[in-house]
Design a protein around this motif. Sequence first.
Motif, PDB file in Angstrom:
ATOM      1  N   ARG A  25       0.834  -1.206   0.000  1.00 47.48           N
ATOM      2  CA  ARG A  25       0.000   0.000   0.000  1.00 47.48           C
ATOM      3  C   ARG A  25       0.864   1.249   0.000  1.00 47.48           C
ATOM      4  O   ARG A  25       0.557   2.231  -0.664  1.00 47.48           O
ATOM      5  CB  ARG A  25      -0.919   0.000   1.214  1.00 47.48           C
ATOM      6  CG  ARG A  25      -2.059  -0.973   1.094  1.00 47.48           C
ATOM      7  CD  ARG A  25      -2.964  -0.948   2.279  1.00 47.48           C
ATOM      8  NE  ARG A  25      -3.522   0.391   2.460  1.00 47.48           N
ATOM      9  CZ  ARG A  25      -4.054   0.807   3.591  1.00 47.48           C
ATOM     10  NH1 ARG A  25      -4.092   0.012   4.631  1.00 47.48           N
ATOM     11  NH2 ARG A  25      -4.550   2.020   3.691  1.00 47.48           N
ATOM     12  N   ARG A  26       1.952   1.227   0.763  1.00 47.13           N
ATOM     13  CA  ARG A  26       2.853   2.373   0.819  1.00 47.13           C
ATOM     14  C   ARG A  26       3.495   2.590  -0.550  1.00 47.13           C
ATOM     15  O   ARG A  26       3.637   3.719  -1.001  1.00 47.13           O
ATOM     16  CB  ARG A  26       3.927   2.133   1.874  1.00 47.13           C
ATOM     17  CG  ARG A  26       4.767   3.346   2.164  1.00 47.13           C
ATOM     18  CD  ARG A  26       5.741   3.113   3.279  1.00 47.13           C
ATOM     19  NE  ARG A  26       5.042   2.816   4.523  1.00 47.13           N
ATOM     20  CZ  ARG A  26       5.547   2.082   5.512  1.00 47.13           C
ATOM     21  NH1 ARG A  26       6.756   1.573   5.404  1.00 47.13           N
ATOM     22  NH2 ARG A  26       4.856   1.854   6.602  1.00 47.13           N
ATOM     23  N   ARG A  28       2.194   1.808  -3.474  1.00 45.61           N
ATOM     24  CA  ARG A  28       1.182   2.382  -4.366  1.00 45.61           C
ATOM     25  C   ARG A  28       0.984   3.861  -4.088  1.00 45.61           C
ATOM     26  O   ARG A  28       0.825   4.659  -5.009  1.00 45.61           O
ATOM     27  CB  ARG A  28      -0.144   1.658  -4.205  1.00 45.61           C
ATOM     28  CG  ARG A  28      -0.209   0.370  -4.979  1.00 45.61           C
ATOM     29  CD  ARG A  28      -1.629  -0.134  -5.015  1.00 45.61           C
ATOM     30  NE  ARG A  28      -1.606  -1.521  -4.585  1.00 45.61           N
ATOM     31  CZ  ARG A  28      -2.538  -2.109  -3.882  1.00 45.61           C
ATOM     32  NH1 ARG A  28      -3.592  -1.458  -3.495  1.00 45.61           N
ATOM     33  NH2 ARG A  28      -2.432  -3.368  -3.546  1.00 45.61           N
ATOM     34  N   ALA A  29       0.994   4.229  -2.823  1.00 44.84           N
ATOM     35  CA  ALA A  29       0.817   5.638  -2.456  1.00 44.84           C
ATOM     36  C   ALA A  29       1.971   6.478  -2.986  1.00 44.84           C
ATOM     37  O   ALA A  29       1.759   7.586  -3.489  1.00 44.84           O
ATOM     38  CB  ALA A  29       0.698   5.778  -0.942  1.00 44.84           C
ATOM     39  N   LYS A  31       3.843   5.781  -5.591  1.00 43.32           N
ATOM     40  CA  LYS A  31       3.703   5.840  -7.047  1.00 43.32           C
ATOM     41  C   LYS A  31       2.660   6.873  -7.454  1.00 43.32           C
ATOM     42  O   LYS A  31       2.852   7.636  -8.392  1.00 43.32           O
ATOM     43  CB  LYS A  31       3.326   4.477  -7.615  1.00 43.32           C
ATOM     44  CG  LYS A  31       4.468   3.488  -7.604  1.00 43.32           C
ATOM     45  CD  LYS A  31       4.026   2.135  -8.128  1.00 43.32           C
ATOM     46  CE  LYS A  31       5.123   1.114  -7.998  1.00 43.32           C
ATOM     47  NZ  LYS A  31       4.695  -0.219  -8.450  1.00 43.32           N
ATOM     48  N   LYS A  32       1.539   6.908  -6.727  1.00 45.39           N
ATOM     49  CA  LYS A  32       0.493   7.889  -7.028  1.00 45.39           C
ATOM     50  C   LYS A  32       1.002   9.304  -6.785  1.00 45.39           C
ATOM     51  O   LYS A  32       0.739  10.210  -7.577  1.00 45.39           O
ATOM     52  CB  LYS A  32      -0.751   7.631  -6.172  1.00 45.39           C
ATOM     53  CG  LYS A  32      -1.538   6.425  -6.598  1.00 45.39           C
ATOM     54  CD  LYS A  32      -2.742   6.232  -5.703  1.00 45.39           C
ATOM     55  CE  LYS A  32      -3.491   4.966  -6.052  1.00 45.39           C
ATOM     56  NZ  LYS A  32      -4.645   4.756  -5.167  1.00 45.39           N
ATOM     57  N   LEU A  33       1.738   9.491  -5.702  1.00 50.98           N
ATOM     58  CA  LEU A  33       2.289  10.809  -5.391  1.00 50.98           C
ATOM     59  C   LEU A  33       3.265  11.252  -6.480  1.00 50.98           C
ATOM     60  O   LEU A  33       3.232  12.401  -6.920  1.00 50.98           O
ATOM     61  CB  LEU A  33       2.984  10.783  -4.028  1.00 50.98           C
ATOM     62  CG  LEU A  33       3.574  12.093  -3.541  1.00 50.98           C
ATOM     63  CD1 LEU A  33       2.463  13.133  -3.364  1.00 50.98           C
ATOM     64  CD2 LEU A  33       4.310  11.890  -2.241  1.00 50.98           C
ATOM     65  N   LEU A  35       3.250  10.269  -9.589  1.00 49.20           N
ATOM     66  CA  LEU A  35       2.463  10.513 -10.786  1.00 49.20           C
ATOM     67  C   LEU A  35       1.809  11.894 -10.734  1.00 49.20           C
ATOM     68  O   LEU A  35       1.827  12.642 -11.717  1.00 49.20           O
ATOM     69  CB  LEU A  35       1.401   9.425 -10.956  1.00 49.20           C
ATOM     70  CG  LEU A  35       0.546   9.497 -12.208  1.00 49.20           C
ATOM     71  CD1 LEU A  35       1.408   9.337 -13.452  1.00 49.20           C
ATOM     72  CD2 LEU A  35      -0.518   8.422 -12.170  1.00 49.20           C
ATOM     73  N   VAL A  36       1.261  12.254  -9.581  1.00 50.10           N
ATOM     74  CA  VAL A  36       0.644  13.571  -9.422  1.00 50.10           C
ATOM     75  C   VAL A  36       1.693  14.666  -9.559  1.00 50.10           C
ATOM     76  O   VAL A  36       1.461  15.690 -10.212  1.00 50.10           O
ATOM     77  CB  VAL A  36      -0.087  13.665  -8.065  1.00 50.10           C
ATOM     78  CG1 VAL A  36      -0.482  15.089  -7.740  1.00 50.10           C
ATOM     79  CG2 VAL A  36      -1.308  12.762  -8.066  1.00 50.10           C
TER      80      VAL A  36
END
Length: 73
Positions: A25-26, A28-29, A31-33, A35-36
Amino acid sequence: MRAGHRSVSVGVYSRAPEVPYVKERRGRAVKKLLLVALAAIGGLLVYRQIQADRAEQDLWTEETDSVPAGSGV
């Protein structure tokens, strides 16, 4: 105590063992950060390029205008 074995004391500062799904989960978070952040940087670069193109177009229009500014015609 037997030779070759050390006693590990559990202190106040010890951490609980990482659970695999927490790491996932960390990850993925993060990676999302990223990407943003990349999208924001990309948006900023596009915005700055559009502003530069508009400024160049305004300058070109001003220089090639057949009627001088302030002539009242």
